[in-house]
Scaffold this active site. Sequence first.
Site, short mmCIF file in Angstrom:
data_model
loop_
_atom_site.label_atom_id
_atom_site.label_comp_id
_atom_site.label_asym_id
_atom_site.label_seq_id
_atom_site.Cartn_x
_atom_site.Cartn_y
_atom_site.Cartn_z
N GLY A 239 20.11 66.81 -58.81
CA GLY A 239 20.87 65.79 -58.08
C GLY A 239 21.00 66.15 -56.62
N SER B 231 31.60 68.10 -60.24
CA SER B 231 32.09 68.66 -58.97
C SER B 231 33.57 68.37 -58.79
CB SER B 231 31.31 68.03 -57.81
OG SER B 231 31.94 68.33 -56.58
N HIS C 40 34.67 67.13 -56.37
CA HIS C 40 34.78 65.90 -55.59
C HIS C 40 34.98 64.66 -56.46
CE1 HIS C 40 34.25 68.13 -51.96
NE2 HIS C 40 33.22 68.76 -52.51
N TYR D 59 29.38 60.43 -53.56
CA TYR D 59 28.99 61.63 -54.32
C TYR D 59 30.01 61.90 -55.44
CZ TYR D 59 28.46 66.68 -55.14
OH TYR D 59 28.31 67.93 -55.71
N SER E 118 33.11 75.78 -54.74
CA SER E 118 32.20 76.11 -53.64
C SER E 118 31.29 77.26 -54.07
CB SER E 118 33.00 76.51 -52.40
OG SER E 118 33.97 75.52 -52.11
C1 15L Z 1 30.16 70.28 -53.88
O1 15L Z 1 30.17 69.62 -54.91
C2 15L Z 1 28.98 70.28 -52.98
O2 15L Z 1 27.77 70.13 -53.68
C3 15L Z 1 28.92 71.50 -52.10
O3 15L Z 1 28.00 71.26 -51.08
C4 15L Z 1 30.28 71.89 -51.52
O4 15L Z 1 30.66 70.98 -50.57
C5 15L Z 1 31.28 72.01 -52.64
O5 15L Z 1 31.30 70.89 -53.47
C6 15L Z 1 32.71 72.26 -52.14
O6 15L Z 1 33.60 71.48 -52.44
O7 15L Z 1 32.92 73.26 -51.44
#
Ligand code: 15L
Length: 266
Positions: free
Chosen positions: A71, A109, A111, A136, A165
């Site tokens: 991804g 994630s 996120h 995302y 992270s």
């Molecule tokens: C993620 O999901 C990202 O792929 C990565 O690039 C970072 O930004 C990470 O989270 C994060 O939250 O530190």
Amino acid sequence: MKVVITGASGSIGKVVCPGLHERGVEVVGTDVVDLPSGIAGVGGLDLNAPDALSALTELLADVDGLVHLAGIPGEEAWPTIRAANADTTQIALQSCADAGVNRVVLASSNHATGFTPRPADGMLPSDAPHRPDSFYGVTKATMEALGALYVERHAMDVVSLRIGSFRPKPARRRELATWLSEADGVRLVYAALTAPSPGHAVVWGISDNTRAWWDLATARALGYEPVDDAEAYADEIIAEQGEPDWFGDDELRLVGGPFARRDRSR
Ligand code: 15L
């Protein structure tokens, strides 16, 4: 144990493939690009191609599990990220259902919950509701929802890792809480592959960070025993960037840190 790992050439795949291999797991890597030397498997496999379902299903014959890391790892325009992250997850899960592979680990994630604020006290549970901070993050929330659907429909075990992270070492103040070391990343994926009958588990993916505020109880329940702690880098980071204000600064107060901004148009 034999597993297929999608996204084997990506930043997490390049660490997890050899890490699992060292633990005695037979690893078959796949990626849309060529595989790095030393990782066995199939390069040039595009999970958005019309024949992706049959190609991946074929690769999954006689396999015990799938780790879906493929991804785009950050924000992108909606059609691009939907295809790369959400559509490929459905293909990955359907391939497992068709091939009779019952264990899937999904690279979700933090996120997916990025606009969630730090609780006034205590830890944030790993099943915190979706509050995506980006397109995302929406694809990662979708990934978890697809995981839940396939568990219900196909009696599969799916572990969604809300990864923090993932880096060789933490570099920013937020990462004092959110860091996942490479070695702990391997430990976490291994635990997710081997835990008995997790059903659909959603767990945070971070190291044993002194300043963590995301609860690792559910990850530990899978058998994950993190070893690393971002605190080892705290003096260096704080000397350079200043003392963190965990409740005042949005980048530290919200799960998604720099992703969780209200002024972004996409
Ligand atoms: C993620 O999901 C990202 O792929 C990565 O690039 C970072 O930004 C990470 O989270 C994060 O939250 O530190």
